[in-house]
Design a protein around this motif. Structure first.
Motif, PDB file in Angstrom:
ATOM      1  N   MET A  35      -2.115  -1.267  -3.742  1.00  0.00           N
ATOM      2  CA  MET A  35      -3.249  -0.380  -3.505  1.00  0.00           C
ATOM      3  C   MET A  35      -2.713   1.021  -3.214  1.00  0.00           C
ATOM      4  SD  MET A  35      -6.202  -0.736  -0.558  1.00  0.00           S
ATOM      5  CE  MET A  35      -6.801  -2.272  -1.249  1.00  0.00           C
ATOM      6  N   ILE A  76      -3.805   4.500  -1.405  1.00  0.00           N
ATOM      7  CA  ILE A  76      -4.749   5.229  -0.558  1.00  0.00           C
ATOM      8  C   ILE A  76      -4.128   6.599  -0.321  1.00  0.00           C
ATOM      9  CG2 ILE A  76      -6.073   5.245   1.593  1.00  0.00           C
ATOM     10  CD1 ILE A  76      -5.648   2.229   1.798  1.00  0.00           C
ATOM     11  N   GLU A 134      -9.288  -6.544   5.393  1.00  0.00           N
ATOM     12  CA  GLU A 134      -9.899  -7.278   4.283  1.00  0.00           C
ATOM     13  C   GLU A 134      -8.887  -8.217   3.616  1.00  0.00           C
ATOM     14  OE1 GLU A 134     -11.648  -4.374   1.715  1.00  0.00           O
ATOM     15  OE2 GLU A 134     -13.411  -4.079   3.001  1.00  0.00           O
ATOM     16  N   LYS A 190      -9.521   3.911   6.598  1.00  0.00           N
ATOM     17  CA  LYS A 190      -9.489   3.263   5.291  1.00  0.00           C
ATOM     18  C   LYS A 190      -8.326   2.276   5.202  1.00  0.00           C
ATOM     19  CE  LYS A 190     -10.497   2.499   0.968  1.00  0.00           C
ATOM     20  NZ  LYS A 190     -11.683   1.675   0.613  1.00  0.00           N
ATOM     21  N   ALA A 195      -8.502  -1.844   4.649  1.00  0.00           N
ATOM     22  CA  ALA A 195      -7.795  -2.554   3.574  1.00  0.00           C
ATOM     23  C   ALA A 195      -6.941  -3.687   4.133  1.00  0.00           C
ATOM     24  CB  ALA A 195      -6.922  -1.566   2.801  1.00  0.00           C
ATOM     25  N   ILE A 212       0.849  -1.193   0.000  1.00  0.00           N
ATOM     26  CA  ILE A 212       0.000   0.000   0.000  1.00  0.00           C
ATOM     27  C   ILE A 212       0.885   1.243   0.000  1.00  0.00           C
ATOM     28  CG2 ILE A 212      -1.764   1.328   1.227  1.00  0.00           C
ATOM     29  CD1 ILE A 212      -2.776  -1.234   2.464  1.00  0.00           C
TER      30      ILE A 212
END
Length: 221
Positions: A61, A63, A84, A77, A81, A41
């Motif tokens: 990802m 963010i 999940e 958030k 992530a 991330i």
């Protein structure tokens, strides 16, 4: 969060070029039976570390923190992530965000950071120049568990480099980077093997409390 019957799923959080990420990717290829880099991330869409991850077929990802009104909503958030993705362990590798107390408490004992100084010396930024300005003879890095107080979690492993008389900020940074790329994969492997743990706000290795951090040159890998 960790399941002893399966390999550890780690997430790596970045903001920039991802040189430590690359060292971890290279290490994981040799230890794929121990852990999986399940997610990378970045809080910046142009971070080159995302390219490194994509080349290694690692899910990524973005963010972007600028899309959130405050730290709490950004961290919410981020937490969503990670949960999940069923992450066991979080590795901060040049992630240039101060995380909220709530986030760090939620992942306490499951998140590590690498800091370019011999903590408790030089928390925060510009550590290499500060070491030079103080005429230090030695400098280095610290890998520590992340706790709510910035750069103050229990230190797991340190690596020491000598500061030469003609040292510059650039040359000193490069020396420390070289040691980072060796040290960070070692600590991740310790976690994946179940050797590293966090309890009573302290770091434990092989079920012994680390009264002093391990030192890279003396580490039994």
């Amino acid at each position: 969060m960790q399941n002893s019957h399966s390999i550890s799923r780690i997430a790596i959080l970045i903001s920039g070029s991802g040189s430590n990420l690359q060292a971890i990717i290279d290490h994981q290829k040799l230890h794929s039976d121990l852990y999986e880099i399940a997610l990378v991330i970045s809080n910046k869409a142009d971070a080159y570390g995302l390219v490194r991850a994509q080349k290694a077929n690692i899910p990524t990802m973005v963010i972007e923190h600028t899309h959130y009104n405050d730290r709490e909503s950004f961290d919410a958030k981020l937490q969503q992530a990670l949960e999940e993705a069923k992450i066991d362990f979080i590795v901060l590798a040049g992630f240039m965000r101060i995380l909220t107390k709530g986030f760090t408490q939620h992942f306490l004992g499951k998140m590590i950071n690498i800091h370019p100084s011999l903590l408790p010396k030089y928390t925060g930024l510009h550590t290499h120049q500060r070491a030079l300005d103080s005429s230090d003879k030695e400098h280095g890095l610290s890998i520590h568990f992340v706790t709510p107080e910035l750069d103050n979690g229990p230190v797991i492993l340190q690596a020491v480099v000598k500061i030469d008389p003609n040292e510059t900020e650039t040359s000193l940074r490069e020396k420390v980077h070289q040691q980072e790329h060796i040290a960070y994969p070692i600590v991740i492997e310790w976690f994946a093997l179940g050797r590293l743990s966090f309890k009573d706000n302290q770091a434990w290795l092989d079920q012994k409390r680390l009264i002093q951090p391990q030192v890279l040159s003396k580490t039994i890998i």
